[in-house]
Design a protein around this motif. Structure first.
Motif, PDB file in Angstrom:
ATOM      1  N   TRP A  89      -7.170   7.689  -7.405  1.00 37.52           N
ATOM      2  CA  TRP A  89      -7.079   7.057  -6.095  1.00 37.52           C
ATOM      3  C   TRP A  89      -8.459   7.125  -5.449  1.00 37.52           C
ATOM      4  CZ3 TRP A  89      -2.672   4.723  -4.160  1.00 37.52           C
ATOM      5  CH2 TRP A  89      -1.509   4.913  -4.929  1.00 37.52           C
ATOM      6  N   ASP A 171      -5.690   1.903  -4.576  1.00 35.27           N
ATOM      7  CA  ASP A 171      -4.824   2.483  -5.618  1.00 35.27           C
ATOM      8  C   ASP A 171      -5.542   2.493  -6.968  1.00 35.27           C
ATOM      9  OD1 ASP A 171      -4.580  -0.004  -6.877  1.00 35.27           O
ATOM     10  OD2 ASP A 171      -2.500  -0.309  -6.295  1.00 35.27           O
ATOM     11  N   LEU A 196       0.672   9.848  -1.853  1.00 31.46           N
ATOM     12  CA  LEU A 196       0.418   8.889  -2.918  1.00 31.46           C
ATOM     13  C   LEU A 196       0.145   9.580  -4.255  1.00 31.46           C
ATOM     14  CD1 LEU A 196      -1.827   6.393  -0.925  1.00 31.46           C
ATOM     15  CD2 LEU A 196       0.479   5.935  -1.784  1.00 31.46           C
TER      16      LEU A 196
END
Length: 200
Positions: A89, A171, A196
């Motif tokens: 990430w 992402d 995340l």
């Protein structure tokens, strides 16, 4: 000879009105319990309400910005590949193209602290600094200083924010999904990215 008194027999053919009424109330209550909660959840979803624990601190970009074709280069001239299989990430820092001041030094220190708080997941987060980074920031283990790219800068919504330096979360595939306004609380960024990182 004594006669035995006849005990009247109870008729079961006549329904008990109270018992029937209670049964109907139970059925109505079960209906409300199951279908009412589903309707309430649907109404809350339709209005956009979410529990505080699931709400993003950053602005969700819809649709996300696709940077997969962007040819990012490190300050050294080497290419910076996305490598989706690595599940990295990215936190992208977009300072003004004209240069960075003391606020950027403070921001770099805050991001270093955020990165360290990820603990064993820290290796799955890179901080990408677009353009010249403040002194010492390039030596931070999570920092990847990129050559300024006007195309990338133009594709990021609100990159030229007069209020200061915005941040973005990208992402592992190269899609920009979140934006953080200048001077946003770093704790909100940390909470979002930590959530995340739990995604597989």
């Amino acid at each position: 000879m004594a006669r035995h008194a006849k005990i009247p027999r109870m008729s079961h053919s006549v329904p008990d009105a109270d018992r029937t009424a209670r049964g109907r109330l139970v059925l109505v209550a079960l209906f409300v319990l199951f279908f009412g909660s589903a309707l309430a959840a649907g109404a809350l979803r339709f209005t956009g309400w979410m529990p505080a624990g699931l709400r993003n601190h950053g602005q969700l970009l819809e649709p996300p910005v696709d940077l997969r074709q962007a040819r990012l280069q490190l300050a050294s001239g080497e290419a910076y590949p996305w490598q989706p299989q690595a599940r990295i990430w990215r936190i992208v820092v977009v300072p003004p193209a004209s240069g960075c001041d003391a606020a950027c030094t403070t921001l770099a220190a805050q991001l270093d602290k955020v990165w360290r708080l990820f603990g064993h997941n820290a290796d799955h987060v890179h901080v990408l600094w677009l353009g010249a980074a403040p002194a010492g920031a390039a030596q931070l283990p999570e920092m990847r200083v990129l050559r300024d790219d006007p195309g990338v800068r133009a594709s990021l919504p609100g990159a030229s924010d007069p209020a200061g330096v915005p941040l973005y979360v990208v992402d592992p595939n190269g899609f920009v999904i979140l934006r953080y306004a200048p001077q946003s609380d770093p704790a909100g960024l940390r909470a979002d990215v930590a959530r995340l990182l739990k995604l597989k």
